[in-house]
Design an enzyme around this catalytic site. Sequence first.
Site, PDB file in Angstrom:
ATOM      1  N   LYS A   9       0.844  -1.198   0.000  1.00 46.36           N
ATOM      2  CA  LYS A   9       0.000   0.000   0.000  1.00 46.36           C
ATOM      3  C   LYS A   9       0.874   1.241   0.000  1.00 46.36           C
ATOM      4  O   LYS A   9       1.767   1.378   0.837  1.00 46.36           O
ATOM      5  CB  LYS A   9      -0.906   0.008   1.235  1.00 46.36           C
ATOM      6  CG  LYS A   9      -1.846   1.183   1.318  1.00 46.36           C
ATOM      7  CD  LYS A   9      -2.743   1.026   2.543  1.00 46.36           C
ATOM      8  CE  LYS A   9      -3.700   2.166   2.691  1.00 46.36           C
ATOM      9  NZ  LYS A   9      -4.515   2.047   3.903  1.00 46.36           N
ATOM     10  N   SER A  25      -2.079   1.973 -17.747  1.00 48.28           N
ATOM     11  CA  SER A  25      -1.319   1.680 -16.533  1.00 48.28           C
ATOM     12  C   SER A  25      -1.156   2.899 -15.631  1.00 48.28           C
ATOM     13  O   SER A  25      -1.722   3.948 -15.882  1.00 48.28           O
ATOM     14  CB  SER A  25       0.064   1.114 -16.854  1.00 48.28           C
ATOM     15  OG  SER A  25       0.870   2.111 -17.464  1.00 48.28           O
ATOM     16  N   TYR A  58      -2.299  -1.652 -13.940  1.00 49.23           N
ATOM     17  CA  TYR A  58      -1.043  -2.314 -13.606  1.00 49.23           C
ATOM     18  C   TYR A  58       0.066  -1.276 -13.490  1.00 49.23           C
ATOM     19  O   TYR A  58      -0.014  -0.193 -14.059  1.00 49.23           O
ATOM     20  CB  TYR A  58      -0.686  -3.392 -14.646  1.00 49.23           C
ATOM     21  CG  TYR A  58      -0.481  -2.852 -16.042  1.00 49.23           C
ATOM     22  CD1 TYR A  58       0.799  -2.499 -16.495  1.00 49.23           C
ATOM     23  CD2 TYR A  58      -1.546  -2.672 -16.905  1.00 49.23           C
ATOM     24  CE1 TYR A  58       0.992  -1.995 -17.768  1.00 49.23           C
ATOM     25  CE2 TYR A  58      -1.364  -2.175 -18.179  1.00 49.23           C
ATOM     26  CZ  TYR A  58      -0.086  -1.840 -18.614  1.00 49.23           C
ATOM     27  OH  TYR A  58       0.103  -1.330 -19.875  1.00 49.23           O
ATOM     28  N   GLY A  73      -3.612   6.198 -20.146  1.00 45.10           N
ATOM     29  CA  GLY A  73      -4.710   5.598 -20.887  1.00 45.10           C
ATOM     30  C   GLY A  73      -6.053   5.959 -20.268  1.00 45.10           C
ATOM     31  O   GLY A  73      -6.216   7.037 -19.685  1.00 45.10           O
ATOM     32  N   PRO A  74      -7.035   5.062 -20.363  1.00 38.31           N
ATOM     33  CA  PRO A  74      -8.380   5.367 -19.853  1.00 38.31           C
ATOM     34  C   PRO A  74      -8.406   5.770 -18.380  1.00 38.31           C
ATOM     35  O   PRO A  74      -9.259   6.562 -17.973  1.00 38.31           O
ATOM     36  CB  PRO A  74      -9.141   4.055 -20.074  1.00 38.31           C
ATOM     37  CG  PRO A  74      -8.423   3.384 -21.205  1.00 38.31           C
ATOM     38  CD  PRO A  74      -6.977   3.753 -21.028  1.00 38.31           C
ATOM     39  N   ALA A  75      -7.480   5.242 -17.573  1.00 39.73           N
ATOM     40  CA  ALA A  75      -7.444   5.604 -16.145  1.00 39.73           C
ATOM     41  C   ALA A  75      -7.197   7.097 -15.938  1.00 39.73           C
ATOM     42  O   ALA A  75      -7.552   7.649 -14.903  1.00 39.73           O
ATOM     43  CB  ALA A  75      -6.371   4.791 -15.423  1.00 39.73           C
TER      44      ALA A  75
END
Length: 116
Positions: A9, A25, A58, A73-75
Site C-alpha cells: 500500500k 497503466s 497495472y 490511458g483510460p485511467a
Amino acid sequence: MQIQIVKSKIHRVKVTGADLNYIGSITIDETLMDAANLIEGEKVYIVNINNGERFETYAIKGAKNSGEITLNGPAARRVQKDDIIIIMSYAIMEFEEAKTFKPWLVFPNEKDNSLT
C-alpha cells in the site's frame, strides 16, 4: 482455504500527471515501488481520495526519486493532477499464513511524493 490480503500500500500519494494517450497503466516512481514491494506489471487498485473513484490497472516503473505518479490511458479520465490517491495490491495466501503476514506500507510526503 486461500484468501486475498493486502500485500502493498502506498498511502496518500499525489498524482503528478494524467496521460490519456498512453497505452495504459500507472507510472510509479521506482523508489516508491521498491519501498512498497511492487513489481512492474503487477495489478494494482487505485482509490482516488478526491472523487471516490476506485479502479484497477497495472504498475510500470517511473524514474527513480522523481516522485512521478502518472495515470495513463483510460485511467487518466478518473484522476486530475494533484489528486491524492491510494495504491494497493493484494496477494492470495493460505488462511493461516495470512494471519501473521505483514504488508509493505508506504507513507510518502504528499507535497513531493518523497519518502523523507
